[in-house]
Every structure is written in structure tokens, then in C-alpha cells.
Design a protein around this motif. Sequence first.
Motif, PDB file in Angstrom:
ATOM      1  N   LYS A 219       0.812  -1.216   0.000  1.00  0.00           N
ATOM      2  CA  LYS A 219       0.000   0.000   0.000  1.00  0.00           C
ATOM      3  C   LYS A 219       0.846   1.266   0.000  1.00  0.00           C
ATOM      4  O   LYS A 219       0.415   2.307  -0.490  1.00  0.00           O
ATOM      5  N   GLU A 220       2.044   1.190   0.547  1.00  0.00           N
ATOM      6  CA  GLU A 220       2.897   2.376   0.611  1.00  0.00           C
ATOM      7  C   GLU A 220       3.528   2.702  -0.737  1.00  0.00           C
ATOM      8  O   GLU A 220       4.138   3.757  -0.893  1.00  0.00           O
ATOM      9  N   LEU A 221       3.380   1.802  -1.713  1.00  0.00           N
ATOM     10  CA  LEU A 221       3.865   2.058  -3.074  1.00  0.00           C
ATOM     11  C   LEU A 221       2.734   2.478  -4.010  1.00  0.00           C
ATOM     12  O   LEU A 221       2.995   2.837  -5.153  1.00  0.00           O
ATOM     13  N   PHE A 222       1.496   2.434  -3.530  1.00  0.00           N
ATOM     14  CA  PHE A 222       0.357   2.762  -4.378  1.00  0.00           C
ATOM     15  C   PHE A 222       0.408   4.229  -4.806  1.00  0.00           C
ATOM     16  O   PHE A 222       0.841   5.092  -4.039  1.00  0.00           O
ATOM     17  N   PRO A 223      -0.069   4.536  -6.019  1.00  0.00           N
ATOM     18  CA  PRO A 223      -0.328   5.937  -6.381  1.00  0.00           C
ATOM     19  C   PRO A 223      -1.628   6.394  -5.738  1.00  0.00           C
ATOM     20  O   PRO A 223      -2.414   5.578  -5.237  1.00  0.00           O
ATOM     21  N   VAL A 224      -1.879   7.693  -5.774  1.00  0.00           N
ATOM     22  CA  VAL A 224      -3.071   8.229  -5.119  1.00  0.00           C
ATOM     23  C   VAL A 224      -4.344   7.770  -5.822  1.00  0.00           C
ATOM     24  O   VAL A 224      -5.414   7.713  -5.205  1.00  0.00           O
ATOM     25  N   THR A 225      -4.252   7.408  -7.094  1.00  0.00           N
ATOM     26  CA  THR A 225      -5.433   6.893  -7.788  1.00  0.00           C
ATOM     27  C   THR A 225      -5.866   5.539  -7.219  1.00  0.00           C
ATOM     28  O   THR A 225      -7.052   5.215  -7.240  1.00  0.00           O
ATOM     29  N   MET A 226      -4.912   4.756  -6.705  1.00  0.00           N
ATOM     30  CA  MET A 226      -5.276   3.499  -6.046  1.00  0.00           C
ATOM     31  C   MET A 226      -5.933   3.776  -4.697  1.00  0.00           C
ATOM     32  O   MET A 226      -6.830   3.048  -4.268  1.00  0.00           O
ATOM     33  N   TYR A 227      -5.469   4.811  -4.030  1.00  0.00           N
ATOM     34  CA  TYR A 227      -6.110   5.244  -2.787  1.00  0.00           C
ATOM     35  C   TYR A 227      -7.570   5.601  -3.072  1.00  0.00           C
ATOM     36  O   TYR A 227      -8.481   5.197  -2.337  1.00  0.00           O
ATOM     37  N   LEU A 228      -7.790   6.358  -4.159  1.00  0.00           N
ATOM     38  CA  LEU A 228      -9.152   6.731  -4.555  1.00  0.00           C
ATOM     39  C   LEU A 228      -9.954   5.505  -4.943  1.00  0.00           C
ATOM     40  O   LEU A 228     -11.127   5.368  -4.558  1.00  0.00           O
ATOM     41  N   ARG A 229      -9.341   4.609  -5.692  1.00  0.00           N
ATOM     42  CA  ARG A 229     -10.034   3.388  -6.121  1.00  0.00           C
ATOM     43  C   ARG A 229     -10.473   2.566  -4.916  1.00  0.00           C
ATOM     44  O   ARG A 229     -11.597   2.049  -4.874  1.00  0.00           O
ATOM     45  N   ASN A 230      -9.618   2.450  -3.929  1.00  0.00           N
ATOM     46  CA  ASN A 230      -9.973   1.693  -2.736  1.00  0.00           C
ATOM     47  C   ASN A 230     -11.081   2.385  -1.948  1.00  0.00           C
ATOM     48  O   ASN A 230     -11.920   1.721  -1.332  1.00  0.00           O
ATOM     49  N   MET A 231     -11.073   3.720  -1.960  1.00  0.00           N
ATOM     50  CA  MET A 231     -12.146   4.455  -1.310  1.00  0.00           C
ATOM     51  C   MET A 231     -13.484   4.174  -1.994  1.00  0.00           C
ATOM     52  O   MET A 231     -14.507   3.929  -1.344  1.00  0.00           O
ATOM     53  N   ILE A 232     -13.480   4.226  -3.324  1.00  0.00           N
ATOM     54  CA  ILE A 232     -14.714   3.992  -4.082  1.00  0.00           C
ATOM     55  C   ILE A 232     -15.196   2.553  -3.897  1.00  0.00           C
ATOM     56  O   ILE A 232     -16.397   2.286  -3.776  1.00  0.00           O
ATOM     57  N   ALA A 233     -14.229   1.622  -3.857  1.00  0.00           N
ATOM     58  CA  ALA A 233     -14.598   0.211  -3.694  1.00  0.00           C
ATOM     59  C   ALA A 233     -14.963  -0.125  -2.260  1.00  0.00           C
ATOM     60  O   ALA A 233     -15.449  -1.232  -1.978  1.00  0.00           O
ATOM     61  N   GLY A 234     -14.687   0.820  -1.329  1.00  0.00           N
ATOM     62  CA  GLY A 234     -15.014   0.584   0.066  1.00  0.00           C
ATOM     63  C   GLY A 234     -14.063  -0.351   0.768  1.00  0.00           C
ATOM     64  O   GLY A 234     -14.404  -0.944   1.796  1.00  0.00           O
ATOM     65  N   THR A 235     -12.830  -0.515   0.231  1.00  0.00           N
ATOM     66  CA  THR A 235     -11.865  -1.440   0.831  1.00  0.00           C
ATOM     67  C   THR A 235     -10.804  -0.723   1.644  1.00  0.00           C
ATOM     68  O   THR A 235      -9.851  -1.332   2.091  1.00  0.00           O
ATOM     69  N   SER A 236     -10.939   0.610   1.806  1.00  0.00           N
ATOM     70  CA  SER A 236      -9.939   1.362   2.562  1.00  0.00           C
ATOM     71  C   SER A 236     -10.644   2.268   3.553  1.00  0.00           C
ATOM     72  O   SER A 236     -11.634   2.920   3.224  1.00  0.00           O
ATOM     73  N   GLN A 237     -10.104   2.306   4.748  1.00  0.00           N
ATOM     74  CA  GLN A 237     -10.660   3.185   5.774  1.00  0.00           C
ATOM     75  C   GLN A 237      -9.518   3.691   6.634  1.00  0.00           C
ATOM     76  O   GLN A 237      -8.684   2.914   7.098  1.00  0.00           O
TER      77      GLN A 237
END
Length: 290
Positions: A219-237
Motif C-alpha cells: 500500500k505504501e507504493l500505491f499511487p493516489v489513484t489506487m487510494y481513490l479506487r480503494n475508497m470507491i470500492a469501500g476497501t480502505s478506511q
Amino acid sequence: MRTSRGYKIFTAVNVVVLLGVVFLTLYPFVNIIAQSLSSESAIVSGRVNLLPIGFNVDTYKVVMSDRLFWLNYRNTVVYTIVATMISLVLTTMYAYAISRTRLRGRGLFIGIAVFTMFFNGGMIPNYILISSLGMMNTMWAIVIPNAVSIFNLLVMKAFFENMPLELEEAAAIDGLTTYGILLRVVMPLSKAILATMLLFYAVAHWNSWFQAFLYLSDKELFPVTMYLRNMIAGTSQTSDVAAASADAQTQISSNIKAVTMVLTVLPILCVYPFVQRYFVSGVMLGSVKQ
């Protein structure tokens, strides 16, 4: 010179249509901004359109206090800069080479490039290739694959073909090598097309998330678009959300996607006005052959 009545009608209709297109283009983004600043009750009831209702910035505070968000943001900046520079260098060198009619095997190199526009290895072979090269879970899995866009390559090739050959011949007489001609003659005269390609590649790399989804697991290598994608998918909090009260969690969950979208797209909106003046001229110069 008097304008005819038909021309005035055409101008009026044209203005109305273009204003409609502008409104339809801007409405979704303005609506996202309004939702990011609105209260949970207004969002759930569907009352938010162009203006925020129940002004609220709690979610901005939560997202901007999240260490992972800023780490992913930094990754995106690094990936975009490195990938754009690699893409720009490779595209420029390839386009300049195949734009010279004296190049042996020119047709073959053009054919290879065009072939990849219609056919590719597919997802599984690409995954196996990246894995076998040892690039899994590294920055290079993001910046190396798809480094050259064939559309951008052909546009830049057409631009170089329109440049007067006499300039290069004069530079060759003065003793410049092929690389010297490219760097000291061709490049300074290609600012418009280079700025256009810079914009194309930077936007594409900034918005990219699927390669990170395939090739990165940390997760620490993810770009911010993956952060957004996880938010939309509901897999990140975030930890701040988990620690918040029930009312605060409800507010945050209602507009955290909108807040993250706004923060993600903001840098591109800030950069675009500085290169927009090169955009139209660069595309037109590179797409029309004299």
C-alpha cells in the motif's frame, strides 16, 4: 462589412450550443466539489447540485491528516515525473528516427509501431513478463510498460516530417552529428509539440491506476489513484475514520469519495493552464502534413 441575418442566427445558435456543452462539461466536476463541502443529510437527500449545502470540511481534515494519502500522493508525483520523462525521451527519439526518409528499414519500424496499436500480448503475458523481469512491486512496473503511446508517436513523427530539411542540412555542413542536430536544432523548434506530448503523457500517468492494481501489493507504493479506487470500492478506511464518532463516520463516508476526487485532480487543473497555449498549435502542427 455588414453581416447577414443568417450569419447572425448561426452565431447565436453556435454560442448557445457551446455554452450548453461547457455547462454539461463543468457540471459533474462542480457537483463533486459541492458534494465534498456539503453535509451528510444534504448529500443523502439529493439536494446538492452546484452549491454546497450545510458547509462541512471535516472529511477534508480527515483525508489530509492521513499519512497514507500523502505517501500515495508523493508516489503519484514521482511516478508521473519519471514516467513522463521516459515516455517523452523515447517517443521523441523514435519519432525523429522514423521521420527521416533516409533511415534504412524505416517502413519496418513504422509497421512495428502501428502493429502494436491493434495487437498486444494481453494481460496475462504482460503480467508474466513484468514478473520475470523482477519488476513486481517496484516503481518500474508502473513507469516502463506502455512508455510509448503510438498515437503520440505518429503525431510527433508528422510534426518532424514538416520541418524544413534545409535546416538540418545546414547544421550538418557546420559539423553537427545526428544527435547534435536533434538536440540543438530540432528540439528548440519543437516546443509546441513537446509541451503537448508532455501534457498527454502527464495526464495519462497521473490518472493511471490499473497497472498499480496489477503489479503492486504494498500500500505504501500505491499511487493516489489506487487510494481513490480503494475508497470507491469501500476497501480502505483511515484510522481517523475508525476512531471518529458514529455521526462523524456517517458524514465522512457520505463525501469522502468526492473529497478524494477533488484532491486527486487538483494538480492537473493547476498545471493545465500553463501548457494549454501550446496544446492546440502542437496537435495541429503534428496532425496536418503539408
